[in-house]
Design a protein around this motif. Structure first.
Motif, PDB file in Angstrom:
ATOM      1  N   MET A   5      -2.678 -14.818   4.626  1.00 34.54           N
ATOM      2  CA  MET A   5      -1.762 -14.186   3.621  1.00 34.54           C
ATOM      3  C   MET A   5      -2.464 -13.784   2.282  1.00 34.54           C
ATOM      4  O   MET A   5      -2.374 -12.669   1.960  1.00 34.54           O
ATOM      5  CB  MET A   5      -0.600 -14.949   3.647  1.00 34.54           C
ATOM      6  CG  MET A   5       0.532 -15.066   4.522  1.00 34.54           C
ATOM      7  SD  MET A   5       2.008 -15.813   3.864  1.00 34.54           S
ATOM      8  CE  MET A   5       2.648 -14.576   2.785  1.00 34.54           C
ATOM      9  N   ALA A   6      -3.485 -14.788   1.766  1.00 30.12           N
ATOM     10  CA  ALA A   6      -3.967 -14.591   0.691  1.00 30.12           C
ATOM     11  C   ALA A   6      -5.047 -13.158   1.028  1.00 30.12           C
ATOM     12  O   ALA A   6      -5.295 -12.575   0.127  1.00 30.12           O
ATOM     13  CB  ALA A   6      -4.939 -15.729   0.425  1.00 30.12           C
ATOM     14  N   ALA A   7      -5.588 -13.170   1.909  1.00 33.08           N
ATOM     15  CA  ALA A   7      -6.381 -11.974   2.514  1.00 33.08           C
ATOM     16  C   ALA A   7      -5.797 -10.816   2.692  1.00 33.08           C
ATOM     17  O   ALA A   7      -6.182  -9.688   1.878  1.00 33.08           O
ATOM     18  CB  ALA A   7      -7.228 -12.129   4.006  1.00 33.08           C
ATOM     19  N   CYS A   8      -4.411 -10.759   3.099  1.00 35.15           N
ATOM     20  CA  CYS A   8      -3.754  -9.533   3.230  1.00 35.15           C
ATOM     21  C   CYS A   8      -3.503  -9.296   1.735  1.00 35.15           C
ATOM     22  O   CYS A   8      -3.346  -8.018   1.208  1.00 35.15           O
ATOM     23  CB  CYS A   8      -2.376  -9.812   3.722  1.00 35.15           C
ATOM     24  SG  CYS A   8      -2.574 -10.024   5.579  1.00 35.15           S
ATOM     25  N   LYS A  66      -6.016  -7.278  12.216  1.00 37.30           N
ATOM     26  CA  LYS A  66      -7.107  -6.619  12.586  1.00 37.30           C
ATOM     27  C   LYS A  66      -6.792  -5.385  12.602  1.00 37.30           C
ATOM     28  O   LYS A  66      -7.637  -4.323  12.530  1.00 37.30           O
ATOM     29  CB  LYS A  66      -7.583  -7.233  14.029  1.00 37.30           C
ATOM     30  CG  LYS A  66      -8.433  -8.674  13.819  1.00 37.30           C
ATOM     31  CD  LYS A  66      -8.420  -9.129  15.284  1.00 37.30           C
ATOM     32  CE  LYS A  66      -9.162 -10.529  15.242  1.00 37.30           C
ATOM     33  NZ  LYS A  66      -9.245 -10.984  16.586  1.00 37.30           N
ATOM     34  N   ASP A  67      -5.465  -4.792  12.866  1.00 32.83           N
ATOM     35  CA  ASP A  67      -5.179  -3.413  13.104  1.00 32.83           C
ATOM     36  C   ASP A  67      -4.633  -2.641  11.519  1.00 32.83           C
ATOM     37  O   ASP A  67      -4.434  -1.775  11.491  1.00 32.83           O
ATOM     38  CB  ASP A  67      -4.085  -3.213  13.980  1.00 32.83           C
ATOM     39  CG  ASP A  67      -4.232  -3.425  15.257  1.00 32.83           C
ATOM     40  OD1 ASP A  67      -5.488  -3.515  15.650  1.00 32.83           O
ATOM     41  OD2 ASP A  67      -3.422  -4.115  16.290  1.00 32.83           O
ATOM     42  N   GLU A  68      -4.922  -3.739  10.514  1.00 38.06           N
ATOM     43  CA  GLU A  68      -4.675  -3.391   9.348  1.00 38.06           C
ATOM     44  C   GLU A  68      -3.365  -2.995   8.922  1.00 38.06           C
ATOM     45  O   GLU A  68      -2.816  -2.328   8.095  1.00 38.06           O
ATOM     46  CB  GLU A  68      -5.531  -1.941   8.692  1.00 38.06           C
ATOM     47  CG  GLU A  68      -7.243  -1.900   8.702  1.00 38.06           C
ATOM     48  CD  GLU A  68      -7.388  -2.814   7.511  1.00 38.06           C
ATOM     49  OE1 GLU A  68      -6.850  -2.847   6.428  1.00 38.06           O
ATOM     50  OE2 GLU A  68      -8.408  -3.826   7.831  1.00 38.06           O
ATOM     51  N   LYS A  69      -2.436  -3.484   9.691  1.00 33.00           N
ATOM     52  CA  LYS A  69      -0.919  -3.544   9.412  1.00 33.00           C
ATOM     53  C   LYS A  69      -0.676  -4.862   8.539  1.00 33.00           C
ATOM     54  O   LYS A  69      -0.138  -6.001   9.255  1.00 33.00           O
ATOM     55  CB  LYS A  69      -0.281  -3.398  10.804  1.00 33.00           C
ATOM     56  CG  LYS A  69      -0.405  -2.337  11.779  1.00 33.00           C
ATOM     57  CD  LYS A  69       0.269  -2.386  12.988  1.00 33.00           C
ATOM     58  CE  LYS A  69       0.011  -1.019  13.697  1.00 33.00           C
ATOM     59  NZ  LYS A  69       0.597  -1.193  15.085  1.00 33.00           N
ATOM     60  N   LEU A  70      -0.835  -4.720   7.241  1.00 34.35           N
ATOM     61  CA  LEU A  70      -0.926  -6.034   6.466  1.00 34.35           C
ATOM     62  C   LEU A  70       0.541  -6.518   6.208  1.00 34.35           C
ATOM     63  O   LEU A  70       0.634  -7.753   6.311  1.00 34.35           O
ATOM     64  CB  LEU A  70      -1.637  -5.545   5.288  1.00 34.35           C
ATOM     65  CG  LEU A  70      -3.122  -5.078   5.132  1.00 34.35           C
ATOM     66  CD1 LEU A  70      -3.603  -4.677   3.877  1.00 34.35           C
ATOM     67  CD2 LEU A  70      -3.867  -6.163   5.880  1.00 34.35           C
ATOM     68  N   GLU A  71       1.367  -5.614   5.989  1.00 32.80           N
ATOM     69  CA  GLU A  71       2.795  -6.283   5.576  1.00 32.80           C
ATOM     70  C   GLU A  71       3.339  -6.659   6.910  1.00 32.80           C
ATOM     71  O   GLU A  71       4.130  -7.867   7.033  1.00 32.80           O
ATOM     72  CB  GLU A  71       3.717  -4.974   5.128  1.00 32.80           C
ATOM     73  CG  GLU A  71       3.348  -4.427   3.813  1.00 32.80           C
ATOM     74  CD  GLU A  71       3.494  -5.239   2.590  1.00 32.80           C
ATOM     75  OE1 GLU A  71       4.208  -6.338   3.008  1.00 32.80           O
ATOM     76  OE2 GLU A  71       3.312  -4.814   1.670  1.00 32.80           O
ATOM     77  N   LYS A  87     -12.126 -14.538  -5.784  1.00 29.42           N
ATOM     78  CA  LYS A  87     -12.152 -13.483  -5.591  1.00 29.42           C
ATOM     79  C   LYS A  87     -11.153 -12.647  -6.290  1.00 29.42           C
ATOM     80  O   LYS A  87     -11.101 -11.659  -7.076  1.00 29.42           O
ATOM     81  CB  LYS A  87     -12.203 -12.814  -4.277  1.00 29.42           C
ATOM     82  CG  LYS A  87     -12.447 -11.324  -3.890  1.00 29.42           C
ATOM     83  CD  LYS A  87     -13.072 -11.045  -2.207  1.00 29.42           C
ATOM     84  CE  LYS A  87     -13.214  -9.574  -2.227  1.00 29.42           C
ATOM     85  NZ  LYS A  87     -14.261  -9.407  -2.981  1.00 29.42           N
ATOM     86  N   ALA A  88      -9.771 -13.115  -5.909  1.00 34.91           N
ATOM     87  CA  ALA A  88      -8.547 -12.752  -6.625  1.00 34.91           C
ATOM     88  C   ALA A  88      -8.582 -12.921  -8.174  1.00 34.91           C
ATOM     89  O   ALA A  88      -8.323 -11.923  -8.853  1.00 34.91           O
ATOM     90  CB  ALA A  88      -7.250 -13.387  -6.224  1.00 34.91           C
ATOM     91  N   ARG A 137      -2.314  -7.473  -4.870  1.00 33.56           N
ATOM     92  CA  ARG A 137      -1.212  -8.427  -5.228  1.00 33.56           C
ATOM     93  C   ARG A 137      -2.086  -9.753  -5.539  1.00 33.56           C
ATOM     94  O   ARG A 137      -1.610 -10.824  -4.780  1.00 33.56           O
ATOM     95  CB  ARG A 137      -0.235  -8.673  -4.307  1.00 33.56           C
ATOM     96  CG  ARG A 137       0.586  -7.273  -4.116  1.00 33.56           C
ATOM     97  CD  ARG A 137       1.390  -6.998  -2.958  1.00 33.56           C
ATOM     98  NE  ARG A 137       2.413  -8.383  -2.648  1.00 33.56           N
ATOM     99  CZ  ARG A 137       3.244  -8.246  -1.525  1.00 33.56           C
ATOM    100  NH1 ARG A 137       3.117  -7.425  -0.548  1.00 33.56           N
ATOM    101  NH2 ARG A 137       4.096  -9.155  -1.377  1.00 33.56           N
ATOM    102  N   HIS A 138      -2.671  -9.819  -6.476  1.00 36.30           N
ATOM    103  CA  HIS A 138      -3.691 -10.824  -6.648  1.00 36.30           C
ATOM    104  C   HIS A 138      -3.254 -12.099  -7.208  1.00 36.30           C
ATOM    105  O   HIS A 138      -3.585 -13.424  -6.851  1.00 36.30           O
ATOM    106  CB  HIS A 138      -4.857 -10.532  -7.784  1.00 36.30           C
ATOM    107  CG  HIS A 138      -5.729  -9.352  -7.162  1.00 36.30           C
ATOM    108  ND1 HIS A 138      -5.672  -8.194  -7.749  1.00 36.30           N
ATOM    109  CD2 HIS A 138      -6.442  -9.080  -6.152  1.00 36.30           C
ATOM    110  CE1 HIS A 138      -6.403  -7.250  -7.014  1.00 36.30           C
ATOM    111  NE2 HIS A 138      -6.851  -7.917  -6.117  1.00 36.30           N
ATOM    112  N   GLU A 139      -1.999 -12.214  -7.957  1.00 37.65           N
ATOM    113  CA  GLU A 139      -1.250 -13.324  -8.444  1.00 37.65           C
ATOM    114  C   GLU A 139      -0.912 -13.969  -7.329  1.00 37.65           C
ATOM    115  O   GLU A 139      -0.759 -15.348  -7.208  1.00 37.65           O
ATOM    116  CB  GLU A 139      -0.253 -13.118  -9.556  1.00 37.65           C
ATOM    117  CG  GLU A 139      -0.824 -12.487 -10.731  1.00 37.65           C
ATOM    118  CD  GLU A 139      -1.521 -13.567 -11.789  1.00 37.65           C
ATOM    119  OE1 GLU A 139      -1.431 -14.960 -11.294  1.00 37.65           O
ATOM    120  OE2 GLU A 139      -1.844 -13.121 -12.824  1.00 37.65           O
ATOM    121  N   GLU A 140      -0.376 -13.383  -6.144  1.00 41.27           N
ATOM    122  CA  GLU A 140       0.406 -13.948  -4.939  1.00 41.27           C
ATOM    123  C   GLU A 140      -0.721 -14.419  -4.338  1.00 41.27           C
ATOM    124  O   GLU A 140      -0.335 -15.875  -3.605  1.00 41.27           O
ATOM    125  CB  GLU A 140       1.177 -12.991  -4.334  1.00 41.27           C
ATOM    126  CG  GLU A 140       2.391 -12.383  -5.060  1.00 41.27           C
ATOM    127  CD  GLU A 140       3.055 -11.224  -4.352  1.00 41.27           C
ATOM    128  OE1 GLU A 140       3.658 -11.716  -3.045  1.00 41.27           O
ATOM    129  OE2 GLU A 140       3.101 -10.149  -4.912  1.00 41.27           O
TER     130      GLU A 140
END
Length: 301
Positions: free
Chosen positions: A167-170, A122-127, A203-204, A176-179
């Protein structure tokens, strides 16, 4: 500690293990690691959470003089290169080792990690969010899931599948669409009708230009979630994309197979121009002679 790594032999460049590709985080307990992973443990022990490194491990701290002829297949006296990422530490937080936890405790610990990941997302801290999701998934590894059945398996999947989907959303946001596709496919292996997994994989795939596969995923997702406006929007975008491609191709083909342009008249060369002038002069002379002849004839009459 939880890590991801790829491993290959230095001399032959033979890759024999890849937990990233398998989407399977690896749990390592320092001091209790397998003998052939001693070098990896030494290298990882000096790393920080989230750090990536390339480690060179001599054969003495790897698979030794004999190597391994089962799985993994490693030649004798082979130096090993590890590409490794330390996802995070987990020894202190839960107060006990995973092997000493009950099924409920492991599922509960994984759920707490998932909730932490959701807050970071939610805080956009994806990694950072992905690190928490991977830690959660590590609690629910294949060996553990294989032992579960009934309500315990359902409880575990209710935590594990959302972690893969989040994780897919991140990964989609990080391009990083393949992942992202791999994460969704793991969920669909358990639940082939999961609309959210189908939507995010579609979507990916659309981002990668795999429009036919993306449309197939979106149509399946709409079948199970017909009221979802996001699915309808993505299908409309695919239709608009196809129309734009068709229009562009039509213009290209029109240029190739359309009527040939009219040839421009070539400018006359010098000889042609001289002949034209000579013809005009002859016509003028004939006309003059004819008029003189008519005048003389009138006089004679």
């Amino acid at each position: 500690m939880i890590v991801h790594y790829r491993a290959w032999t230095e001399s032959t460049q033979h890759k024999f293990e890849d937990t990233w590709h398998e989407q399977r985080p690896f749990e390592m307990v320092l001091g209790k690691e397998k003998k052939e992973m001693a070098g990896l443990a030494v290298g990882v022990s000096s790393m920080k959470a989230g750090e990536r490194a390339l480690l060179h491990v001599g054969w003495e701290l790897g698979y030794g003089k004999e190597g391994s002829f089962s799985f993994p297949n490693v030649p004798p006296m082979a130096d090993i290169i590890y590409e490794v990422e330390l996802i995070g530490f987990d020894e202190v937080r839960e107060g006990k080792a995973r092997g000493d936890m009950t099924a409920e405790e492991r599922i509960g610990a994984a759920d707490r990690r998932k909730m932490d990941g959701n807050s970071l997302f939610k805080d956009e801290k994806l990694e950072e969010a992905m690190q928490q999701y991977e830690m959660a998934i590590a609690y629910l590894g294949d060996d553990f899931m294989f032992q579960l059945f009934g309500k315990y398996r359902d409880m575990a999947l209710a935590v594990k599948n959302p972690c893969h989907l989040n994780m897919a959303a991140c990964l989609i946001k990080l391009k990083r669409h393949e992942e992202a596709i791999a994460q969704c496919t793991i969920v669909l292996a358990e639940d082939e009708n999961n609309a959210k997994a189908l939507f995010r994989r579609g979507k990916a795939r659309a981002e990668l230009g795999q429009t036919d596969a993306a449309r197939e995923d979106f149509l399946k997702a709409r079948k199970h979630a017909p009221e979802d406006k996001a699915i309808t929007r993505e299908l409309r975008l695919l239709d608009e994309h196809d129309k734009a491609i068709y229009k562009k191709q039509k213009e290209i083909y029109k240029g190739i197979f359309g009527p040939p342009p009219r040839p421009k008249p070539k400018p006359a060369n010098l000889l042609t121009r001289m002949w034209q002038w000579l013809t005009l002069i002859c016509q003028w002379l004939l006309s003059l002679i004819y008029r003189l002849f008519k005048r003389e004839r009138r006089k004679a009459d």
